[in-house]
Motif scaffolding. Sequence first.
Motif, PDB file in Angstrom:
ATOM      1  N   ALA A   1       0.832  -1.211   0.000  1.00 15.94           N
ATOM      2  CA  ALA A   1       0.000   0.000   0.000  1.00 15.94           C
ATOM      3  C   ALA A   1       0.865   1.259   0.000  1.00 15.94           C
ATOM      4  N   GLU A   2       1.936   1.251   0.780  1.00 19.53           N
ATOM      5  CA  GLU A   2       2.833   2.409   0.838  1.00 19.53           C
ATOM      6  C   GLU A   2       3.562   2.614  -0.481  1.00 19.53           C
ATOM      7  N   ILE A   3       3.982   1.509  -1.092  1.00 21.69           N
ATOM      8  CA  ILE A   3       4.665   1.599  -2.387  1.00 21.69           C
ATOM      9  C   ILE A   3       3.706   2.119  -3.444  1.00 21.69           C
ATOM     10  N   ALA A   4       2.486   1.635  -3.409  1.00 17.58           N
ATOM     11  CA  ALA A   4       1.480   2.075  -4.375  1.00 17.58           C
ATOM     12  C   ALA A   4       1.253   3.579  -4.275  1.00 17.58           C
ATOM     13  N   ALA A   5       1.178   4.085  -3.051  1.00 13.48           N
ATOM     14  CA  ALA A   5       0.968   5.518  -2.848  1.00 13.48           C
ATOM     15  C   ALA A   5       2.177   6.323  -3.302  1.00 13.48           C
TER      16      ALA A   5
ATOM     17  N   LEU B   1       4.462   5.472  -5.594  1.00 11.16           N
ATOM     18  CA  LEU B   1       4.719   5.389  -7.035  1.00 11.16           C
ATOM     19  C   LEU B   1       3.466   5.640  -7.882  1.00 11.16           C
ATOM     20  N   PHE B   2       2.361   5.973  -7.215  1.00 10.85           N
ATOM     21  CA  PHE B   2       1.102   6.241  -7.921  1.00 10.85           C
ATOM     22  C   PHE B   2       0.664   5.034  -8.758  1.00 10.85           C
ATOM     23  N   LEU B   3       0.672   3.874  -8.114  1.00 15.49           N
ATOM     24  CA  LEU B   3       0.255   2.635  -8.758  1.00 15.49           C
ATOM     25  C   LEU B   3      -0.868   1.994  -7.951  1.00 15.49           C
ATOM     26  N   GLY B   4      -1.543   1.028  -8.550  1.00 17.65           N
ATOM     27  CA  GLY B   4      -2.539   0.263  -7.808  1.00 17.65           C
ATOM     28  C   GLY B   4      -1.839  -0.801  -6.981  1.00 17.65           C
ATOM     29  N   GLU B   5      -2.450  -1.197  -5.860  1.00 14.99           N
ATOM     30  CA  GLU B   5      -1.833  -2.215  -5.011  1.00 14.99           C
ATOM     31  C   GLU B   5      -1.670  -3.537  -5.759  1.00 14.99           C
ATOM     32  N   ALA B   6      -2.633  -3.867  -6.609  1.00 14.69           N
ATOM     33  CA  ALA B   6      -2.543  -5.112  -7.375  1.00 14.69           C
ATOM     34  C   ALA B   6      -1.343  -5.083  -8.307  1.00 14.69           C
ATOM     35  N   THR B   7      -1.078  -3.909  -8.878  1.00  7.93           N
ATOM     36  CA  THR B   7       0.074  -3.763  -9.780  1.00  7.93           C
ATOM     37  C   THR B   7       1.371  -3.930  -9.005  1.00  7.93           C
ATOM     38  N   VAL B   8       1.422  -3.323  -7.824  1.00  6.67           N
ATOM     39  CA  VAL B   8       2.620  -3.451  -6.984  1.00  6.67           C
ATOM     40  C   VAL B   8       2.841  -4.908  -6.608  1.00  6.67           C
ATOM     41  N   LYS B   9       1.764  -5.597  -6.233  1.00  6.07           N
ATOM     42  CA  LYS B   9       1.876  -7.008  -5.864  1.00  6.07           C
ATOM     43  C   LYS B   9       2.425  -7.832  -7.019  1.00  6.07           C
ATOM     44  N   THR B  10       1.988  -7.518  -8.233  1.00  9.10           N
ATOM     45  CA  THR B  10       2.485  -8.216  -9.418  1.00  9.10           C
ATOM     46  C   THR B  10       3.978  -7.965  -9.612  1.00  9.10           C
ATOM     47  N   HIS B  11       4.396  -6.708  -9.443  1.00  4.70           N
ATOM     48  CA  HIS B  11       5.812  -6.370  -9.581  1.00  4.70           C
ATOM     49  C   HIS B  11       6.654  -7.088  -8.524  1.00  4.70           C
ATOM     50  N   VAL B  12       6.155  -7.112  -7.283  1.00  5.58           N
ATOM     51  CA  VAL B  12       6.898  -7.780  -6.208  1.00  5.58           C
ATOM     52  C   VAL B  12       7.060  -9.263  -6.515  1.00  5.58           C
ATOM     53  N   SER B  13       5.989  -9.899  -6.959  1.00  5.67           N
ATOM     54  CA  SER B  13       6.053 -11.330  -7.297  1.00  5.67           C
ATOM     55  C   SER B  13       7.056 -11.586  -8.413  1.00  5.67           C
ATOM     56  N   SER B  14       7.073 -10.698  -9.409  1.00  9.73           N
ATOM     57  CA  SER B  14       8.006 -10.839 -10.521  1.00  9.73           C
ATOM     58  C   SER B  14       9.446 -10.679 -10.059  1.00  9.73           C
ATOM     59  N   VAL B  15       9.681  -9.710  -9.181  1.00 11.27           N
ATOM     60  CA  VAL B  15      11.029  -9.477  -8.648  1.00 11.27           C
ATOM     61  C   VAL B  15      11.515 -10.697  -7.879  1.00 11.27           C
ATOM     62  N   LEU B  16      10.670 -11.228  -7.002  1.00 13.13           N
ATOM     63  CA  LEU B  16      11.058 -12.398  -6.207  1.00 13.13           C
ATOM     64  C   LEU B  16      11.383 -13.584  -7.109  1.00 13.13           C
ATOM     65  N   SER B  17      10.589 -13.752  -8.160  1.00 19.49           N
ATOM     66  CA  SER B  17      10.803 -14.867  -9.088  1.00 19.49           C
ATOM     67  C   SER B  17      12.115 -14.704  -9.851  1.00 19.49           C
ATOM     68  N   LYS B  18      12.346 -13.514 -10.387  1.00 17.26           N
ATOM     69  CA  LYS B  18      13.547 -13.279 -11.197  1.00 17.26           C
ATOM     70  C   LYS B  18      14.836 -13.368 -10.375  1.00 17.26           C
ATOM     71  N   LEU B  19      14.762 -12.936  -9.115  1.00 15.81           N
ATOM     72  CA  LEU B  19      15.962 -12.927  -8.273  1.00 15.81           C
ATOM     73  C   LEU B  19      16.084 -14.194  -7.431  1.00 15.81           C
ATOM     74  N   HIS B  20      15.118 -15.102  -7.598  1.00  9.81           N
ATOM     75  CA  HIS B  20      15.114 -16.370  -6.852  1.00  9.81           C
ATOM     76  C   HIS B  20      15.127 -16.115  -5.346  1.00  9.81           C
ATOM     77  N   LEU B  21      14.296 -15.194  -4.915  1.00 10.10           N
ATOM     78  CA  LEU B  21      14.168 -14.879  -3.495  1.00 10.10           C
ATOM     79  C   LEU B  21      12.899 -15.533  -2.965  1.00 10.10           C
ATOM     80  N   ARG B  22      12.967 -16.059  -1.763  1.00 14.21           N
ATOM     81  CA  ARG B  22      11.835 -16.791  -1.205  1.00 14.21           C
ATOM     82  C   ARG B  22      10.667 -15.870  -0.852  1.00 14.21           C
ATOM     83  N   ASP B  23      10.975 -14.686  -0.315  1.00 11.77           N
ATOM     84  CA  ASP B  23       9.912 -13.805   0.153  1.00 11.77           C
ATOM     85  C   ASP B  23      10.452 -12.392   0.345  1.00 11.77           C
ATOM     86  N   ARG B  24       9.620 -11.503   0.896  1.00  7.99           N
ATOM     87  CA  ARG B  24       9.996 -10.105   1.073  1.00  7.99           C
ATOM     88  C   ARG B  24      11.153  -9.946   2.050  1.00  7.99           C
ATOM     89  N   VAL B  25      11.245 -10.863   3.006  1.00  8.75           N
ATOM     90  CA  VAL B  25      12.347 -10.803   3.962  1.00  8.75           C
ATOM     91  C   VAL B  25      13.677 -10.921   3.221  1.00  8.75           C
TER      92      VAL B  25
END
Length: 227
Positions: free
Chosen positions: A185-189, A191-215
């Motif tokens: 929600a904070e990132i969305a505010a 970067l002026f994006l929707g929360e769903a869009t941010v969630k999609t970007h986060v999922s893509s980042v984790l996948s591309k970098l082979h990271l398990r989670d936000r931690v």
Amino acid sequence: MTTVLLVDDQALVRSGFRFILSVEDDLEVVGESPDGARAVEAARELRPDVVLMDVQMPVMDGIEATRQVVAEDLSRVLVLTTFDTDEYVFDALAAGASGFLLKNSDAEHLVEAVRTVADGQALLSPQVTRRVVDRMVSTSSADSPAGPPVGSPPPGLPPSAPGAELLTPREREVLVHVGQGMSNAEIAAELFLGEATVKTHVSSVLSKLHLRDRVQAVVYVHRHGLA
């Protein structure tokens, strides 16, 4: 149905957790363990979706038990403790815990935490997230005093960051904000994006970098000097 293994050396505490979780239709407590060693054995036998893990216990503490459970891919671990100290936070995260909550959290937060971790997401209480970020930032600043100020995202990730070249400019931007401990929600505010869009970007980042989670994303950002 999400299955849960309760691990705490105090029977009264386990009973309280069992009562809180048992009233939820989608949660089932499938076992209890009074120490870390028996918790690992129970996890091997029961394969629960989530292990609710205490830290200080006899025979084997919760940190070592978490390390073994995660290493064998037996379950995701939510560490729950009364000890609000950096030592336990960082040890638990280093051991592979997917979440960290204090025992003074209310019942609603506990239930949601179990669901969040079971869903494959990482969860830290807000105060813990901020402290993790602050600790990493101060350590990074001490090592590189001439680096950019915290809060000023660099134009791109340094070449030394593995997988950086796979990210789009927007994904890089989102990653840096995740590394600063910001919620979707904070990132969305910001970067002026929707929360769903941010969630999609986060999922893509984790996948591309082979990271398990936000931690792990927070660790990645600060380990490679991106914040």
